[in-house]
Write an enzyme that holds these catalytic residues in place. Structure first.
Site, PDB file in Angstrom:
ATOM      1  N   ASP A 247     -22.315  68.995  67.626  1.00  0.00           N
ATOM      2  CA  ASP A 247     -23.414  69.957  67.769  1.00  0.00           C
ATOM      3  C   ASP A 247     -24.206  69.783  69.065  1.00  0.00           C
ATOM      4  O   ASP A 247     -24.610  70.764  69.687  1.00  0.00           O
ATOM      5  CB  ASP A 247     -24.403  69.818  66.606  1.00  0.00           C
ATOM      6  CG  ASP A 247     -23.756  70.138  65.280  1.00  0.00           C
ATOM      7  OD1 ASP A 247     -22.662  70.730  65.283  1.00  0.00           O
ATOM      8  OD2 ASP A 247     -24.344  69.788  64.240  1.00  0.00           O
TER       9      ASP A 247
HETATM   10  N1  LIG Z   1     -30.469  62.365  65.047  1.00  0.00           N
HETATM   11  C1  LIG Z   1     -31.169  62.780  64.000  1.00  0.00           C
HETATM   12  O1  LIG Z   1     -32.294  62.402  63.795  1.00  0.00           O
HETATM   13  C2  LIG Z   1     -30.545  63.748  63.056  1.00  0.00           C
HETATM   14  C3  LIG Z   1     -30.899  63.729  61.699  1.00  0.00           C
HETATM   15  C4  LIG Z   1     -30.314  64.685  60.858  1.00  0.00           C
HETATM   16  C5  LIG Z   1     -29.457  65.621  61.376  1.00  0.00           C
HETATM   17  N2  LIG Z   1     -29.145  65.620  62.690  1.00  0.00           N
HETATM   18  C6  LIG Z   1     -28.206  66.603  63.207  1.00  0.00           C
HETATM   19  O2  LIG Z   1     -26.968  65.951  63.395  1.00  0.00           O
HETATM   20  C7  LIG Z   1     -26.268  66.549  64.472  1.00  0.00           C
HETATM   21  C8  LIG Z   1     -25.942  65.458  65.447  1.00  0.00           C
HETATM   22  O3  LIG Z   1     -24.993  65.915  66.365  1.00  0.00           O
HETATM   23  P1  LIG Z   1     -23.774  65.044  66.796  1.00  0.00           P
HETATM   24  O4  LIG Z   1     -23.150  65.801  67.911  1.00  0.00           O
HETATM   25  O5  LIG Z   1     -24.175  63.641  67.031  1.00  0.00           O
HETATM   26  O6  LIG Z   1     -22.832  64.979  65.532  1.00  0.00           O
HETATM   27  P2  LIG Z   1     -22.190  66.191  64.697  1.00  0.00           P
HETATM   28  O7  LIG Z   1     -22.464  67.487  65.326  1.00  0.00           O
HETATM   29  O8  LIG Z   1     -22.622  66.000  63.293  1.00  0.00           O
HETATM   30  O9  LIG Z   1     -20.653  65.985  64.853  1.00  0.00           O
HETATM   31  C9  LIG Z   1     -20.063  64.769  64.493  1.00  0.00           C
HETATM   32  C10 LIG Z   1     -18.599  64.899  64.760  1.00  0.00           C
HETATM   33  O10 LIG Z   1     -18.038  63.591  64.712  1.00  0.00           O
HETATM   34  C11 LIG Z   1     -16.713  63.695  64.250  1.00  0.00           C
HETATM   35  N3  LIG Z   1     -16.400  62.468  63.529  1.00  0.00           N
HETATM   36  C12 LIG Z   1     -16.709  62.120  62.274  1.00  0.00           C
HETATM   37  N4  LIG Z   1     -16.219  60.922  61.959  1.00  0.00           N
HETATM   38  C13 LIG Z   1     -15.514  60.506  63.054  1.00  0.00           C
HETATM   39  C14 LIG Z   1     -14.758  59.347  63.335  1.00  0.00           C
HETATM   40  N5  LIG Z   1     -14.626  58.348  62.449  1.00  0.00           N
HETATM   41  N6  LIG Z   1     -14.206  59.233  64.555  1.00  0.00           N
HETATM   42  C15 LIG Z   1     -14.332  60.234  65.463  1.00  0.00           C
HETATM   43  N7  LIG Z   1     -15.017  61.342  65.232  1.00  0.00           N
HETATM   44  C16 LIG Z   1     -15.619  61.480  64.034  1.00  0.00           C
HETATM   45  C17 LIG Z   1     -16.647  64.907  63.366  1.00  0.00           C
HETATM   46  O11 LIG Z   1     -15.492  65.671  63.701  1.00  0.00           O
HETATM   47  P3  LIG Z   1     -14.086  65.330  63.020  1.00  0.00           P
HETATM   48  O12 LIG Z   1     -14.313  65.468  61.571  1.00  0.00           O
HETATM   49  O13 LIG Z   1     -13.162  66.322  63.614  1.00  0.00           O
HETATM   50  O14 LIG Z   1     -13.743  63.949  63.434  1.00  0.00           O
HETATM   51  C18 LIG Z   1     -17.906  65.723  63.724  1.00  0.00           C
HETATM   52  O15 LIG Z   1     -17.606  66.994  64.267  1.00  0.00           O
HETATM   53  C19 LIG Z   1     -27.166  67.607  65.037  1.00  0.00           C
HETATM   54  O16 LIG Z   1     -26.850  68.870  64.492  1.00  0.00           O
HETATM   55  C20 LIG Z   1     -28.528  67.167  64.551  1.00  0.00           C
HETATM   56  O17 LIG Z   1     -29.448  68.234  64.437  1.00  0.00           O
HETATM   57  C21 LIG Z   1     -29.658  64.672  63.531  1.00  0.00           C
END
Ligand SMILES: NC(=O)c1ccc[n+]([C@@H]2O[C@H](COP(=O)([O-])OP(=O)(O)OC[C@H]3O[C@@H](n4cnc5c(N)ncnc54)[C@H](OP(=O)(O)O)[C@@H]3O)[C@@H](O)[C@H]2O)c1
Ligand SMILES: NC(=O)c1ccc[n+]([C@@H]2O[C@H](COP(=O)([O-])OP(=O)(O)OC[C@H]3O[C@@H](n4cnc5c(N)ncnc54)[C@H](OP(=O)(O)O)[C@@H]3O)[C@@H](O)[C@H]2O)c1
Lengths: 473, 106, 106, 473
Positions: free
Chosen positions: A401
């Site tokens: 994301d």
């Molecule tokens: N930081 C905070 O405080 C917080 C709190 C709550 C929510 N959020 C939200 O979380 C999101 C964070 O974004 P992000 O880009 O860090 O993560 P993300 O958008 O949630 O994407 C994580 C990606 O990691 C991949 N993944 C999962 N397990 C894996 C593994 N073992 N090895 C390799 N890849 C793996 C997944 O794809 P695959 O399944 O294809 O591997 C997934 O698409 C944002 O939307 C944010 O708003 C953040």
């Protein structure tokens, strides 16, 4: 008022001032650690002054035993947990400490009510001035207690509290019934009736409500929920202060209640969510939605480990973009290893830290710091974004994301969230397991970008393979 | 309403205002430590727990207040320690090794 | 020290803390309006001036309290008006003419 | 407490909350005006509630007359001054309002002391609890009263209070003597003695101290001094609150006292000065030092009006840098006229606003807004600095220190102050009357830069000439 009490109250005031000044200093990274110490100093003063007051007022032997044993158990347990926990498990621990704080506040009101309304007490009405804060304390404290325990369990991924949103059959009905019991019970007591059973009924309903409120919320939203419950505990403690007629509880409690509320809003804003939405269980399915493999994956280019290794090894500058997948795979050490290896070959390596990458604010900082990545290589979003234009390769490790260009256009769940300008780099390598979606549950057109090569692998395994491959060059 | 309650209310309102004012534009990376720091502060409920422990006469009260004291202490001690650990991660620069250490190593 | 004074002191300290917390990273252009805004607030001394006016019995007291009331009112009224005028300068965009005005002009 | 009093006190509390929330909103430009209204609303509530309380408690006819007449005089005067004043004269007016506020606070304590210690009063000691805040109120309030009047006079440039630092012969001695009188007098009263003459002696000494403290400070430092005195008034009002036992005075006073202190520090920091330095009278001679014509003006290139006009008219983009000279010459309208003329010829015109250009924060914003320069053309320093690289001409009008490259190197009085990167423009035109120095009293090597052309003229006349010349092209 005798002089000792005056002095103790003044010390309490100093302690309270320590809390405010401490929080103030915790607003900026340079002074944050010192701020926490100032706050801890205030706490120590307040507690010691209380002990002296109790001792001089003639604390009974049983009283001493209760206090000493309680402090020993609680302090020992707290210290053990806080010292031993892994960096990545800290949020669940905070939630646990929050739960016991709320529990303690509720116990104070329960105890007080038993004294005033219990069998041994003089019959007679309890004034509103006492009954209002007592009931509020019990209700808020109990909701926090069970709610925080569930939140903590969800983050630990316990079986009984799975991290995905749990839909209890008839859950809304139960929640509604609990609210009704609490409201009617509170009204009954505030009308001047004194009844211990009704108090216990309210207590039970609030405890259940805390569970049914938190269970349906996805694990990814937990940081916001914990912050909200933290604010609740503050309010409960302030109510306990009204019950006991104690200023320092009122001040500290109200302070946490208010600052916690603001902080909750800031946290929700940072991830582009509304607090109300989260509490009602929104799209926050987190990993629950991963199953839905990307349908838009039409023209994706797959990349082999060796190709990727060559691109990285012969680049001038590489920017690594870690995300939630790195955390899940515990790949931070492998990541640092690759970074060091590239640096040793003369490549300029930096890490781009998006503020909400991962699942808690600061998640990536904490992870990479734990793996001993040098602090100067970690760059905040605003600082690194202009540098993507000059980067040869952007290596995206388990982030989704926070790199999604859809955020720049209106109409998607991530619209308006500032993102890392990964697509400005000359080439992009993405390590993830599949075309699975991230937290927001939407496709990422970055993967269809002709500059992008997908390296499908678990983050840890993929990085380890890259290290081997680069060494072999 | 008596004077005491009014004074307590005044203090309550002022503390709320302090709480609103105290959180300004915090960088997102500090959100979790700040939450944890605020979390430790409501451990002040330990003061209240000690008071009910001091005046507990029947067994039920004694048990309740023991739990309350233990809970509250856990909140205080654990809260501050875990916050401090989090914040250690945020130091700006790795501390330069002191000359003495370097000499020893040499 | 009696309870009242202690309560007053508590309120005093909390208000000071509020004051410290309330000013955060203000852009320099807002320094003067902010000073002026704070300046109006201490016009609250009008409340005190009215109290001494109400209990003034001899001529000297009456004259002193008249001056105090006049001074304090000047502080309040002038302070808020001048602050508002300053802040008018800082509106982000010139207000778009309302359709009605445009029609009238046409 | 009777119900009316309870209600009034609660309203006072609401009013006080309005002050805090109002100040909070005044921290950012978008909400500032609304914040001032919130604060004013709180004030109105608090005053009306007081009036009702007094009325119900049976205010005498004389009491009514005093209040009505006082409010009419003070309110009318305040409104007249606040409405009529020119934008550029606002700081002196703020200082005047601050003076009367401090005066009112002092009068409350004086009146109280006369009642307790005067001839008609019952003999007997005055408790420390009253005598401490009373004396503090008198001292701080009086210092603020005369100090703010002098500061105001200096900014107006009155003959008796010239804006340059005034060195009174034996001034330090007088100041010292006044301090001694105040300290000894206060000690005498706090030891339990009751004496109206001593109170008046303290009063007189504090009034004189306010004068001798402020006179030696240069006019350019006045904004900081006014802010400091503003904080003093807050403290005096809080003391009046202790004297009268009134919470709302204590809260509002302490709030202003503390926030004013922080603000004073911020203001001093923004112009790279320390508060202590200013109060002891530092280099802040301001215009007093202009006489010392630049000795380093060896290789300065003078520019004629027509040459300058041609450069401006045929530029693609011009950045205008206004400074203190523009304000002195009241050249803001001429400046806008030139800007509009250039725009009409297709030149891209922007204004670079340094945060401490002029003699009060926001001075340039206020001036140019008064002259109706469109807001989007005003750019803050951080925003405009990168654009100088692309600008054809930087037109510096009566600014000096804020463009001085010496600030980038250590060892000069302006070292460390962020400056406008005027020297990055392709060409620089400086309008000022001579090689005179600015506020910091140092030479500006910008003028010796080969890219710089000096147009020696009064800002208003020079700009008018430029307008004529451009029109003639
Ligand atoms: N930081 C905070 O405080 C917080 C709190 C709550 C929510 N959020 C939200 O979380 C999101 C964070 O974004 P992000 O880009 O860090 O993560 P993300 O958008 O949630 O994407 C994580 C990606 O990691 C991949 N993944 C999962 N397990 C894996 C593994 N073992 N090895 C390799 N890849 C793996 C997944 O794809 P695959 O399944 O294809 O591997 C997934 O698409 C944002 O939307 C944010 O708003 C953040
Ligand atoms: N903004 C604030 O809040 C504030 C408050 C106090 C102090 N300060 C200080 O004031 C300084 C502000 O810098 P600045 O660049 O705006 O001004 P400056 O450095 O004080 O320079 C002003 C220049 O304007 C020229 N000037 C005077 N009258 C003029 C006229 N009628 N027509 C044309 N030019 C005229 C003078 O040179 P000639 O004599 O050669 O014409 C002088 O060199 C900084 O040092 C700042 O720290 C600022």
């Amino acid at each position: 008022m005798d002089p000792l009490e005056v002095v103790v109250r003044l010390i309490w005031l100093v302690g309270a001032a320590g809390f405010v000044l401490g929080l103030m200093r915790m607003n900026s990274p340079a002074t944050a650690r010192n701020g926490n110490l100032v706050s801890a100093g205030g706490m120590t003063l307040a507690i010691l002054a209380t002990l002296v007051l109790l001792a001089v007022d003639g604390l009974s032997a049983t009283g001493w035993i209760i206090i000493v044993v309680g402090v020993a158990i609680g302090g020992g347990g707290g210290l053990y947990l806080a010292r031993g926990v892994k960096m990545t498990a800290m949020p669940q621990l905070v939630s646990l400490f929050n739960a016991v704080g709320g529990g303690a506040a509720a116990l104070i009101a329960i105890d007080d009510y038993l004294r005033l309304g219990g069998p041994g007490a003089a019959a007679g009405a309890i004034s509103l001035q006492i009954s209002i804060p007592t009931v509020l304390d019990i209700v808020i404290g109990s909701i926090t207690f069970t709610g925080s325990l569930i939140a903590s369990g969800k983050l630990m991924g316990l079986k009984i509290t799975p991290s995905r949103p749990v839909i209890i059959p008839g859950g809304r009905l139960i929640t509604g019934a609990m609210v009704a019991i609490v409201v009617i019970g509170a009204g009954y007591l505030w009308l001047g009736n004194v009844s211990v059973p009704v108090m216990f009924l309210i207590l039970a309903a609030a405890l259940v409500f805390g569970i049914t409120m938190t269970l349906p919320i996805g694990g990814a939203d937990m940081p916001v929920v914990i912050s909200l419950l933290n604010s609740f505990t503050g309010t409960a403690v302030a109510m306990a202060g009204f019950v006991l007629g104690n200023d320092v509880l009122i001040i500290a409690g109200a302070l946490v209640g208010a600052s916690g509320a603001i902080l909750t809003k800031l946290m929700a804003d940072a991830m582009n969510r509304s607090v109300l939405n989260i509490m009602l269980g929104g799209f926050g399915g987190g990993e629950g939605t991963v199953a839905a493999a990307g349908g838009a994956g039409a023209s994706v280019r797959e990349l082999g480990v060796d190709d990727a290794a060559i691109q990285l090894a012969y680049a001038q500058s590489v920017i690594i973009v870690p995300g939630y997948g790195l955390a899940v795979a515990q790949a931070q050490h492998a990541c640092r290893e690759l970074g060091e290896l590239l640096e040793s070959r003369g490549v300029d390596v930096k890490y781009a830290i998006h503020p909400v990458a991962g699942r808690m604010p600061g998640h990536m900082n904490v992870l990479l710091a734990e793996a001993n990545v040098p602090y100067p290589q970690l760059k905040e979003m605003e600082e690194i974004n202009p540098e993507f234009d000059r980067a040869d390769v952007a290596l995206v490790v388990g982030a989704n994301d926070v790199t999604n260009p859809a955020a720049r256009k209106p109409g998607s769940p991530v619209s308006g969230m500032p993102i890392l300008d990964v697509d400005h780099a000359k080439a992009i390598i993405v390590i993830k397991r599949s075309m699975g979606r991230g937290y927001a549950g939407i496709d990422n057109e970055l993967y269809a970008n002709p500059k992008t090569g997908m390296l499908f692998a678990d983050a840890k395994a993929g990085l380890a393979d890259l290290v081997t491959a680069v060494k072999g060059l | 309403m008596n004077t005491e309650l009014l004074a307590a209310l005044t203090v309550f309102v002022l503390a709320i205002l302090c709480g609103f004012a105290v959180i300004s534009k915090v960088p997102a990376t500090l959100h979790t430590p700040l939450m944890s720091g605020a979390n430790s502060i409501h451990g002040i409920v330990l003061v209240g727990s000690m008071f009910i422990a001091a005046s507990a006469t029947d067994l039920l009260s004694q048990v309740l207040s023991l739990i309350a004291v233990a809970f509250a202490t856990m909140n205080v001690v654990g809260g501050y320690v875990v916050t401090d650990r989090m914040l250690q991660m945020f130091r700006k620069k790795p501390v330069a090794p002191r000359p003495a250490d370097v000499e020893k190593a040499a």
